[in-house]
Design a protein around this motif. Structure first.
Motif, PDB file in Angstrom:
ATOM      1  N   SER A 279      -2.197   0.983  -5.330  1.00 25.70           N
ATOM      2  CA  SER A 279      -3.569   0.752  -4.853  1.00 25.70           C
ATOM      3  C   SER A 279      -4.156  -0.522  -5.441  1.00 25.70           C
ATOM      4  O   SER A 279      -5.367  -0.706  -5.434  1.00 25.70           O
TER       5      SER A 279
ATOM      6  N   ARG B 137       0.814  -1.216   0.000  1.00 24.21           N
ATOM      7  CA  ARG B 137       0.000   0.000   0.000  1.00 24.21           C
ATOM      8  C   ARG B 137       0.854   1.276   0.000  1.00 24.21           C
ATOM      9  O   ARG B 137       0.360   2.363  -0.287  1.00 24.21           O
TER      10      ARG B 137
ATOM     11  N   SER C 136     -11.812  -1.546  -8.695  1.00 31.00           N
ATOM     12  CA  SER C 136     -10.520  -0.976  -9.083  1.00 31.00           C
ATOM     13  C   SER C 136     -10.636  -0.229 -10.405  1.00 31.00           C
ATOM     14  O   SER C 136     -10.156   0.899 -10.556  1.00 31.00           O
TER      15      SER C 136
END
Length: 234
Positions: free
Chosen positions: A75, A71, A122
């Motif tokens: 992402s 992280r 995403s």
């Protein structure tokens, strides 16, 4: 159609790694296997996968540390697959940045559904396309983020500012569990007291307004001890 989608699987148990690899390969995903945390981090950096499946109990490092390291620079969706069933482990993984958490043992349909949800989210969050803010629709519930308008069965539902913020955040992350702490920080700020009471009161009001039967919710579900999850879009 999944031919170009790369999934990094960080799992040290050979039988589970083999099982996951066969399931994903059958769905035309490209699998990148890794049996240690260090190898997984190296593969994540060099291969740029579209999604990571991560076991927490690795031989060389704890999976929680891997989530934090990944992280720090990307992402990419992370789905934890673990035998740890304690709520604290799930909350910690999600708060550290994991997108989802699957408890072993799990079946093919559940694994594939969680992967599809993570990939959809995403793609939606990383695109510049105006459709990224397209309204949320599930059953008879409709949320227009730009207009701050919520309707059910065509009738407008009046929410307070904080109630709308909660519903909008859950809807934009539909299908994913958001922890209590993440919701509280997003709505009331990072220095708010870590007290779920105000969130529970708001959620009770939201369900009274949104749900046909608040006692049996069909739009917002409670993950006991962890947080809330919004129903997936139609």
């Amino acid at each position: 159609m999944n031919q170009k989608i790369k999934i990094l699987v960080i799992e040290d148990e050979k039988n589970i790694l083999s099982f996951i690899t066969s399931v994903l390969t059958a769905q035309q995903y490209q699998v990148i296997p890794a049996s240690t945390g260090r190898d997984g981090l190296s593969q994540a950096a060099s291969q740029c996968p579209d999604l990571i499946l991560l076991d927490l109990g690795l031989p060389d490092m704890d999976g929680m540390n891997i989530i934090k390291k990944v992280r720090a620079w990307t992402s990419v969706p992370i789905i934890v697959i673990s035998a740890r069933t304690q709520e604290d482990d799930k909350v910690q993984a999600l708060d550290n940045g994991a997108d989802d958490y699957i408890t072993k043992p799990f079946g093919n349909p559940e694994l594939l559904a969680r992967i599809r949800t993570a990939l959809r989210h995403s793609n939606r969050m990383q695109t510049d396309d105006p459709l990224a803010l397209r309204p949320y629709r599930s059953g008879n519930l409709h949320i227009d983020f730009e207009k701050h308008l919520v309707t059910r069965d065509g009738q407008e539902i009046h929410l307070t500012q904080n109630e709308f913020k909660i519903v909008a955040l859950l809807a934009k992350n539909c299908g994913r569990v958001l922890t209590y702490d993440r919701l509280i920080e997003h709505i009331w700020g990072p220095y708010s007291e870590n007290d779920n009471t105000i969130l529970r009161v708001n959620m009770a009001n939201i369900r009274r307004k949104l749900e046909p039967n608040p006692a049996e919710p069909i739009y917002i579900f409670t993950e006991i001890g962890i947080g809330y999850r919004m129903a997936e879009e139609d």
